[in-house]
Design a protein around this motif. Structure first.
Motif, short mmCIF file in Angstrom:
data_model
loop_
_atom_site.label_atom_id
_atom_site.label_comp_id
_atom_site.label_asym_id
_atom_site.label_seq_id
_atom_site.Cartn_x
_atom_site.Cartn_y
_atom_site.Cartn_z
N ASP A 172 0.82 -1.20 0.00
CA ASP A 172 0.00 0.00 0.00
C ASP A 172 0.86 1.26 0.00
OD1 ASP A 172 -3.06 -0.96 0.81
OD2 ASP A 172 -1.49 -2.29 1.55
N SER A 173 0.60 2.13 -0.95
CA SER A 173 1.31 3.40 -1.13
C SER A 173 2.78 3.20 -1.51
CB SER A 173 1.21 4.29 0.11
OG SER A 173 -0.13 4.65 0.35
N LEU A 184 6.60 -9.39 -2.09
CA LEU A 184 5.63 -8.38 -1.69
C LEU A 184 5.19 -8.72 -0.27
CD1 LEU A 184 3.90 -5.93 -2.42
CD2 LEU A 184 2.20 -7.50 -3.39
N VAL A 185 5.55 -7.88 0.70
CA VAL A 185 5.26 -8.16 2.10
C VAL A 185 4.50 -6.96 2.65
CG1 VAL A 185 7.58 -7.38 2.81
CG2 VAL A 185 6.22 -8.80 4.35
N SER A 186 3.27 -7.22 3.13
CA SER A 186 2.35 -6.13 3.36
C SER A 186 1.60 -6.26 4.68
CB SER A 186 1.33 -6.09 2.20
OG SER A 186 0.31 -5.15 2.46
N GLY A 187 1.41 -5.13 5.33
CA GLY A 187 0.47 -5.07 6.45
C GLY A 187 -0.95 -4.97 5.98
N GLY A 188 -1.15 -5.04 4.66
CA GLY A 188 -2.49 -5.08 4.07
C GLY A 188 -3.00 -6.51 3.99
N PHE A 189 -3.66 -6.84 2.88
CA PHE A 189 -4.47 -8.06 2.88
C PHE A 189 -4.16 -8.99 1.70
CE2 PHE A 189 -7.02 -4.56 4.73
CZ PHE A 189 -6.83 -4.94 6.06
N LYS A 232 4.08 -11.54 -11.67
CA LYS A 232 5.06 -12.64 -11.63
C LYS A 232 5.97 -12.54 -10.39
CE LYS A 232 5.17 -13.34 -16.65
NZ LYS A 232 4.11 -12.37 -16.99
N LEU A 233 5.36 -12.20 -9.26
CA LEU A 233 6.12 -12.10 -8.02
C LEU A 233 6.43 -13.50 -7.49
CD1 LEU A 233 3.93 -9.32 -6.36
CD2 LEU A 233 6.08 -9.01 -7.62
N ASP A 234 7.58 -13.62 -6.84
CA ASP A 234 8.00 -14.93 -6.33
C ASP A 234 7.40 -15.25 -4.96
OD1 ASP A 234 10.04 -15.80 -8.39
OD2 ASP A 234 10.82 -13.82 -7.86
N PHE A 235 7.28 -14.25 -4.10
CA PHE A 235 6.81 -14.47 -2.74
C PHE A 235 5.87 -13.34 -2.33
CE2 PHE A 235 11.21 -15.93 -3.13
CZ PHE A 235 11.13 -17.25 -2.72
N THR A 236 4.84 -13.67 -1.55
CA THR A 236 3.98 -12.64 -0.96
C THR A 236 3.64 -13.04 0.47
OG1 THR A 236 1.93 -13.69 -1.74
CG2 THR A 236 2.91 -12.02 -3.17
N ARG A 237 3.40 -12.02 1.29
CA ARG A 237 2.90 -12.25 2.64
C ARG A 237 2.06 -11.05 3.05
NH1 ARG A 237 5.84 -14.67 8.04
NH2 ARG A 237 3.91 -14.80 9.24
N ALA A 238 0.89 -11.32 3.65
CA ALA A 238 0.00 -10.24 4.07
C ALA A 238 -0.99 -10.80 5.10
CB ALA A 238 -0.73 -9.64 2.87
N ILE A 280 -0.49 -11.19 12.67
CA ILE A 280 -0.53 -9.91 11.97
C ILE A 280 0.86 -9.59 11.42
CG2 ILE A 280 -0.74 -7.42 12.31
CD1 ILE A 280 -3.12 -7.96 14.13
N VAL A 281 0.89 -9.14 10.17
CA VAL A 281 2.15 -8.79 9.52
C VAL A 281 2.51 -7.37 9.95
CG1 VAL A 281 3.40 -8.58 7.34
CG2 VAL A 281 1.63 -10.34 7.60
N ASN A 282 3.25 -7.28 11.04
CA ASN A 282 3.69 -5.98 11.55
C ASN A 282 5.16 -5.77 11.17
OD1 ASN A 282 5.18 -7.60 13.33
ND2 ASN A 282 3.68 -7.41 14.98
N ALA A 283 5.78 -4.76 11.76
CA ALA A 283 7.16 -4.43 11.38
C ALA A 283 8.12 -5.58 11.63
CB ALA A 283 7.62 -3.18 12.14
N GLU A 284 7.97 -6.25 12.78
CA GLU A 284 8.86 -7.37 13.10
C GLU A 284 8.66 -8.52 12.13
OE1 GLU A 284 6.99 -5.73 15.30
OE2 GLU A 284 8.56 -4.70 16.44
N VAL A 285 7.42 -8.81 11.79
CA VAL A 285 7.13 -9.91 10.86
C VAL A 285 7.64 -9.58 9.47
CG1 VAL A 285 5.29 -11.26 9.78
CG2 VAL A 285 5.18 -10.72 12.23
N LYS A 286 7.52 -8.33 9.07
CA LYS A 286 8.06 -7.94 7.77
C LYS A 286 9.57 -8.18 7.71
CE LYS A 286 4.87 -4.49 5.92
NZ LYS A 286 4.81 -3.18 5.25
N ALA A 287 10.29 -7.74 8.75
CA ALA A 287 11.74 -7.93 8.77
C ALA A 287 12.09 -9.41 8.78
CB ALA A 287 12.34 -7.23 9.99
N ARG A 288 11.36 -10.19 9.57
CA ARG A 288 11.61 -11.63 9.63
C ARG A 288 11.34 -12.29 8.29
NH1 ARG A 288 7.77 -13.61 13.49
NH2 ARG A 288 6.57 -14.66 11.87
#
Length: 284
Positions: free
Chosen positions: A83-84, A169-174, A186-192, A210-218
């Motif tokens: 997002d954004s 693509l790693v997102s705090g969205g959905f 054609k993205l290889d990985f996503t998480r949201a 929930i995909v928060n800042a820590e989960v994004k970094a992990r």
């Protein structure tokens, strides 16, 4: 270390000469009408950073100082917020618009992205709770009617993919949106995050972690390990405070039209050019 200037409009000789003087570079050589490079600029002190910001900002020029000797193909992963960043909207704000609560949800979103709400999990739960009872078909309408890719997104992705880099693509969205963008781009990985839906209606709850800042970094670190790369071989692009931790583990962080707290901590900030500004930073 190389200094790169880029803009959407042609760079004027006068602006190049002033920037060269500020950076104490021997020459700023145009690569195109809109990109110029100095191979030798002064060390990037806070004073030089402020001087370049003050000069380039009003002229809609983006500047970057990057490590010497690296090629874009030396990196192994490009990880992006959604997002954004990859897209122009905040999906949750647009979903909320369908139940007349966009202003209320947007205010929470903005505060969270600026870092004023430090508990991302709580801010997300508060926003999702306001969506309780909304018909889940609204998610498809947001994707079809309102979701647009950010400028330069497709060109950037196609180029890095052709060079063999993996994409995340790693997102705090959905997941409703990341799952559709994955095959499209054609993205290889996503998480949201997953919105709970019962009988075709949003329940106002989020399912699972929930995909928060820590989960994004992990997630960035886990994907690097999965592809046999180190985090130093990752490029991370984001715009909000929820992206700072994953940006901090990367070899290069890009603040894309970002909040001030993010621009201040990123390796590079794109305030004017598109996501394909990444392609001008390094030889391929």
């Amino acid at each position: 270390m190389p200094l790169i200037l880029q803009s959407l409009a042609p760079l004027s000789p006068a602006d190049l000469d002033t920037a060269r003087t500020l950076a104490r570079a021997s020459a700023l050589v145009p690569r195109s009408d809109t990109v110029a490079v100095a191979e030798d600029c002064a060390p990037l002190t806070p004073a030089l950073r402020d001087a370049l910001d003050d000069f380039c900002g009003p002229r809609a020029i983006d500047w970057a100082v990057v490590p010497a000797g690296r090629k874009l193909s030396d990196f192994r992963l490009v990880a992006m917020d959604m997002d954004s960043t990859l897209i122009t909207i905040e999906c949750i704000d647009e979903i909320a618009d369908f139940c007349g609560l966009k202003a209320e949800v947007s205010a929470i979103t903005e505060a969270a992205m600026r870092g004023e709400i430090t508990d991302f999990n709580e801010s997300l739960r508060r926003r999702v709770a306001l969506l309780k009872g909304l018909d889940a078909a609204v998610l498809d309408r947001v994707y079809a009617e309102r979701l647009r890719l950010s400028p330069g997104a497709e060109r950037m992705l196609q180029t890095v993919q052709a060079l063999g880099l993996k994409t995340l693509l790693v997102s705090g969205g959905f997941v409703h949106f990341t799952d559709q963008l994955k095959p499209r781009l054609k993205l290889d990985f996503t998480r949201a995050n997953t919105l709970e839906i019962v009988d075709g209606k949003l329940t106002g709850n989020v399912v699972g972690e929930i995909v928060n800042a820590e989960v994004k970094a992990r997630t960035v670190q886990e994907v690097c390990a999965q592809i046999g790369a180190t985090p130093d071989q990752a490029i991370v692009m984001g715009d909000g405070s929820n992206d700072l931790k994953m940006m901090a583990v990367a070899g290069l962080s890009v603040a894309f039209r970002a909040k001030p707290v993010v621009r201040a901590q990123a390796s590079v900030a794109f305030n004017h050019v598109g996501l394909d500004g990444l392609l001008a930073l390094f030889p391929h």
